[in-house]
Design an enzyme around this catalytic site. Structure first.
Site, short mmCIF file in Angstrom:
data_model
loop_
_atom_site.label_atom_id
_atom_site.label_comp_id
_atom_site.label_asym_id
_atom_site.label_seq_id
_atom_site.Cartn_x
_atom_site.Cartn_y
_atom_site.Cartn_z
N ASP A 1 -3.31 2.56 -5.94
CA ASP A 1 -2.18 2.62 -5.01
C ASP A 1 -2.00 1.39 -4.14
O ASP A 1 -1.26 1.42 -3.17
CB ASP A 1 -2.30 3.86 -4.12
CG ASP A 1 -3.45 3.75 -3.13
OD1 ASP A 1 -4.40 2.99 -3.42
OD2 ASP A 1 -3.40 4.39 -2.08
N GLU A 2 -2.67 0.28 -4.45
CA GLU A 2 -2.42 -0.91 -3.64
C GLU A 2 -2.67 -2.20 -4.41
O GLU A 2 -3.42 -2.22 -5.39
CB GLU A 2 -3.27 -0.89 -2.37
CG GLU A 2 -4.75 -0.91 -2.61
CD GLU A 2 -5.52 -0.90 -1.29
OE1 GLU A 2 -5.62 -1.95 -0.64
OE2 GLU A 2 -6.00 0.18 -0.93
N ASP B 1 0.85 -1.19 0.00
CA ASP B 1 0.00 0.00 0.00
C ASP B 1 0.89 1.24 0.00
O ASP B 1 1.72 1.41 0.89
CB ASP B 1 -0.88 -0.04 1.27
CG ASP B 1 -2.08 0.88 1.14
OD1 ASP B 1 -2.09 1.74 0.23
OD2 ASP B 1 -3.02 0.74 1.94
#
Length: 403
Positions: free
Chosen positions: A104-105, A11
DNA sequence: TCTGGGGTCCTTAGGCTG
DNA sequence: TCTGCAGCCTAAGGACCC
């Protein structure tokens, strides 16, 4: 047989803010808020801004009140998306089993990577070093046996850390936490559990599963039981679509667009203009994705934040702007707010248009015209608009009624 | 002059049909 | 013809995620 602790959840830390200020050393030590413009919410805040209590999801108004000197900037997706894609390639250089969750993860299954790169902890550190070196962004990694526990671990590893929660330490590490920490337990479920005296994960674990099912529903009750014992999903779905549709999968469900108006609106004509704009946008996205949909739904949020939705199934699936718009108008008028005997219609804050029941479009050639199918002029007009906007941008063509 | 926008999934209620 | 029931579909709303 015990399963190995082989899932990584990676993350990025304050991804939007980290990328936006990466090439702006002058902003590294000042509070920066991404998003949160007029009537908007905060998408990300860097750590100097967080020191003032600014959090993502908070209203821009509240964030500016907490930190008046923060630099506020809108997200630049032309900058963010390429960075996100490059980071995914970094992940894939370690393992082909990558499930993308969002920009974003991602989850990584590193079972097959041990011989090349070592144990999961070593892989996590290598990934972090590479992402920092290649993209200048800090990230945190959670390591566990199941998806929800890996996610929980990465959250607790923040900022810029690594945390492993092995199965044999799950009870010791997770059961004392508030039940709201679990991935999949939001504010509403947390509140319901707290009212029952179930405060920690351990409290819920001790509670009989059949009672949980009765109180929360069969599905949620069963799912919660698996969460509190860390026995949820252990296999990844590589190429996951990602919530925001930036993934490589082909989401079949629905496509929509909604917009919070700059000011609350009571006038029907103003709302019709917004419905047309949203219908055009959604239909264009359907055509670009080669999809058609069977149901049109509208969302209306009133100024008091009460939110309703209305939907209608179409006789034929469509990707035509006019079909989507006509149905949206029918649904809006069916609310009765603009009937002749209504003196003061309610103020509307947000309108949304969504097309559901998506499927792949059948190619035109060989397609049979349905009985009573109407004038093909609208699809032709849509295609002409698509061509023009493709060449000259989205401001190139606009319907007269939108001007 | 508070609270986005993009989704998914689940539950519930009511209507229809055999 | 009426009633009860199961199964399916549609619609609405809620919860959750980033």
């Amino acid at each position: 047989m015990t399963q190995p602790t082989n899932l990584l959840h990676v993350d990025m830390d304050a991804f939007y803010a980290s990328v936006m200020i990466r090439d702006r050393p002058d902003l590294h030590h000042v509070p920066v808020i991404v998003g949160g413009g007029h009537r908007g919410v905060v998408l990300a805040a860097n750590y100097p801004a967080r020191a003032y209590g600014v959090r993502s999801g908070m209203s821009g108004y509240e964030a500016r009140r907490l930190c008046p000197k923060a630099v506020v900037m809108p997200p630049d997706f032309e900058l963010l998306v390429p960075v996100s894609k490059a980071i995914r390639e970094t992940f894939r250089s370690f393992t082909p089993v990558v499930e993308v969750v969002s920009l974003d993860e991602a989850f990584l299954d590193v079972r097959g990577a041990a011989r090349l790169f070592g144990p999961p902890e070593a892989i996590a550190q290598r990934i972090r070093s590479r992402i920092r070196a290649e993209h200048g962004i800090p990230c945190s990694v959670g390591i566990a046996r199941s998806v929800s526990v890996a996610k929980l671990a990465s959250r607790r590893a923040k900022p810029d850390g690594v945390l492993t929660i092995p199965p044999e330490r799950f009870v010791e590490m997770v059961h004392p936490l508030d039940v709201g920490e679990l991935y999949g337990v939001g504010e509403s479920t947390r509140e319901r559990l707290h009212k029952l005296g179930l405060i920690t994960v351990g409290d819920v674990a001790k509670f009989p599963v059949d009672q949980l099912r009765r109180m929360l529903g069969r599905h949620l009750g069963g799912h919660l039981h698996s969460l509190v014992w860390g026995t949820d999903r252990t296999e990844l779905h590589p190429g996951g679509a990602g919530t925001w549709g930036f993934g490589e999968g082909t989401p079949e469900g629905s496509m929509g667009s909604q917009h919070t108006l700059a000011a609350d609106v009571r006038d029907r004509d103003d709302l019709l203009r917004e419905l047309l704009r949203l219908s055009s946008r959604v239909a264009a996205r359907l055509r670009a994705a080669d999809k058609i949909g069977t149901t049109v739904a509208i969302t209306i949020r009133y100024s008091d934040f009460r939110t309703i939705s209305r939907s209608r199934k179409l006789p034929e699936p469509t990707d035509v702007t006019q079909d989507v718009y006509d149905t949206a108008v029918l649904l809006l008028d069916a609310l009765g707010h603009w009937a002749p005997d209504v003196s003061r219609p309610p103020a509307v804050r947000l309108v949304g248009v969504r097309v559901e029941g998506l499927r792949r479009r059948v190619p035109e050639a060989g397609r049979q015209l349905a009985l009573g199918e109407r004038d093909p002029g609208w699809p032709d007009a849509d295609r002409a608009i698509d061509r023009a906007t493709g060449r000259f941008g989205h401001t190139a063509v606009r319907r007269g009624s939108l001007l």
